[in-house]
Design a protein around this motif. Structure first.
Motif, PDB file in Angstrom:
ATOM      1  N   THR A 232       0.748  -1.161  -0.364  1.00  0.00           N
ATOM      2  CA  THR A 232       0.032  -0.055   0.195  1.00  0.00           C
ATOM      3  C   THR A 232       0.757   1.268   0.122  1.00  0.00           C
ATOM      4  OG1 THR A 232      -2.290  -1.259   1.487  1.00  0.00           O
ATOM      5  CG2 THR A 232      -1.567   1.501   1.492  1.00  0.00           C
ATOM      6  N   LYS A 236       1.118   4.663  -2.510  1.00  0.00           N
ATOM      7  CA  LYS A 236       0.329   5.848  -1.925  1.00  0.00           C
ATOM      8  C   LYS A 236       1.706   6.567  -2.980  1.00  0.00           C
ATOM      9  CE  LYS A 236      -3.083   5.464   0.723  1.00  0.00           C
ATOM     10  NZ  LYS A 236      -3.745   6.469   0.688  1.00  0.00           N
ATOM     11  N   GLU A 239       1.580   7.208  -6.233  1.00  0.00           N
ATOM     12  CA  GLU A 239       0.761   8.553  -6.605  1.00  0.00           C
ATOM     13  C   GLU A 239       1.346  10.294  -5.759  1.00  0.00           C
ATOM     14  OE1 GLU A 239      -3.866   5.879  -5.044  1.00  0.00           O
ATOM     15  OE2 GLU A 239      -2.093   6.954  -3.937  1.00  0.00           O
ATOM     16  N   TYR A 240       2.135  10.099  -5.089  1.00  0.00           N
ATOM     17  CA  TYR A 240       2.631  10.614  -4.886  1.00  0.00           C
ATOM     18  C   TYR A 240       3.754  12.034  -5.509  1.00  0.00           C
ATOM     19  CZ  TYR A 240       6.478  13.777  -2.396  1.00  0.00           C
ATOM     20  OH  TYR A 240       7.731  14.598  -2.053  1.00  0.00           O
ATOM     21  N   LEU A 301       2.382  11.319   2.478  1.00  0.00           N
ATOM     22  CA  LEU A 301       1.566  10.249   1.733  1.00  0.00           C
ATOM     23  C   LEU A 301       0.001   9.996   2.015  1.00  0.00           C
ATOM     24  CD1 LEU A 301       4.572   7.643   1.154  1.00  0.00           C
ATOM     25  CD2 LEU A 301       4.258   9.481  -0.080  1.00  0.00           C
ATOM     26  N   TRP A 303      -0.637   7.301   4.867  1.00  0.00           N
ATOM     27  CA  TRP A 303      -0.143   5.881   4.667  1.00  0.00           C
ATOM     28  C   TRP A 303      -0.602   5.382   6.254  1.00  0.00           C
ATOM     29  CZ3 TRP A 303       4.427   2.770   7.693  1.00  0.00           C
ATOM     30  CH2 TRP A 303       4.445   1.791   7.122  1.00  0.00           C
TER      31      TRP A 303
END
Length: 331
Positions: A232, A236, A239-240, A301, A303
């Protein structure tokens, strides 16, 4: 977005592939030489290229064929002890292989790179949990190869504009909650699967390497993060990169650690097996404590970990190993 998952048939890579494949905006191409990975872990319908990142010709072929927009890199050799006895092999695969990968990215104008780094770059840390900006002082070749790549990435960004995220974690562990994919190394060196091999009758006892460390029970303390939580974090991170177009480095940890004896005790509880233990000499290059903080990853992030206790992690690993007592090749 077309994404190369280099090492996507391996342990962490396969879990990333599983999570990424549930998102419609990504097209996955797995690059793996199957030296450590398992074709059985690859989901149906996912493109697979049998290629070695140390083979420039193979990289040119797959980059030309698929034209990726991002690369995630999980192809490193990872055993600390082996890196001490075979440093040249580790530098060849972990550093030279990454250089070839970055050269292919430069040639084909691929701008996003996610690097599977490690908390081993910190060596014996000055404070714990280890902050994201803690001094890097690796004490074994494995950790140094990862730090070397991090340095290369910074210079590569300056020269060629490749944006990167380094994700630093230590003990990836557990298995997918379905029990269909999990950890299968040959030989197995990671603590939890080795412990579970005792519960499965494949080993007589678990070896504890050193019980005189400066910890609560004398055995090494490590930070255990579930492999799906790590997957995961990689999503993330991608995407960042796409959103911010900015390089960064993040620790991925729980902020707390468990001793070897605590992990063994949790495994006894989950499996119902006595799991006999024996004390051996400490291994070269093993720090006493490695615990990572992850505040930066959580804040920047977004997370969050799903698996928060060692018992939760061991449960998922036990489910996989019970259904795959001999690994992927012989269920």
């Amino acid at each position: 977005m077309k994404v190369f998952i280099c090492g996507g048939a391996g342990y962490i890579g396969s879990h990333l592939v599983h999570e990424l494949s549930t998102l419609s905006q990504y097209e996955i191409i797995i690059i793996d030489n199957l030296s450590k990975g398992h074709v059985e872990s690859i989901p149906a319908g996912i493109t697979f290229e049998n290629a070695d990142i140390c083979d420039k010709g193979a990289l040119e072929r797959v980059f030309t064929k698929h034209k990726p927009e991002a690369v995630m890199h999980f192809c490193a050799s990872i055993a600390v002890g082996e890196s001490v006895t075979d440093p040249l092999g580790y530098y060849e695969n972990n550093v030279v292989g990454t250089i070839y990968l970055l050269q292919a990215m430069k040639k084909h104008n691929v701008k996003y790179f996610i690097f599977s780094s490690t908390a081993a770059i910190f060596g014996n840390p000055e404070e714990t949990p280890i902050p994201d900006d803690s001094p890097t002082k690796p004490i074994n070749p494995y950790g140094d190869t990862k730090l070397t790549v991090e340095k290369i990435l910074a210079w590569t960004e300056d020269a060629h504009g490749i944006k990167y995220v380094c994700l630093r974690y230590f003990n990836a562990c557990g298995a997918h909650e379905s029990g269909k994919i999990g950890e299968d190394h040959d030989p197995e060196t990671h603590l939890i699967p080795v412990i579970l091999q005792v519960a499965l009758g494949k080993r007589e006892k678990i070896k504890i390497y050193g019980d005189k460390y400066d910890t609560k029970d004398g055995t090494c303390v490590r930070d255990y993060v579930h492999v799906t939580d790590l997957a995961t974090a990689h999503i993330k991170a991608l995407e960042y990169l796409v959103r911010e177009n900015k390089s960064n480095k993040f620790n991925l940890g729980s902020g707390e650690g468990y001793t070897v004896k605590e992990v063994i005790e949790a495994s006894r509880k989950i499996t119902g097996h006595p799991i006999p233990e024996i004390i051996e000499e400490p291994r070269a290059g093993d720090p006493a404590i490695l615990i990572a903080g992850s505040e930066r990853a959580e804040k920047i992030l977004g997370w969050k970990r799903k698996y928060n206790t060692i018992e939760d992690i061991v449960k998922t690993a036990w489910k996989y190993h019970q259904s795959h007592p001999n690994g992927y090749n012989n269920k």
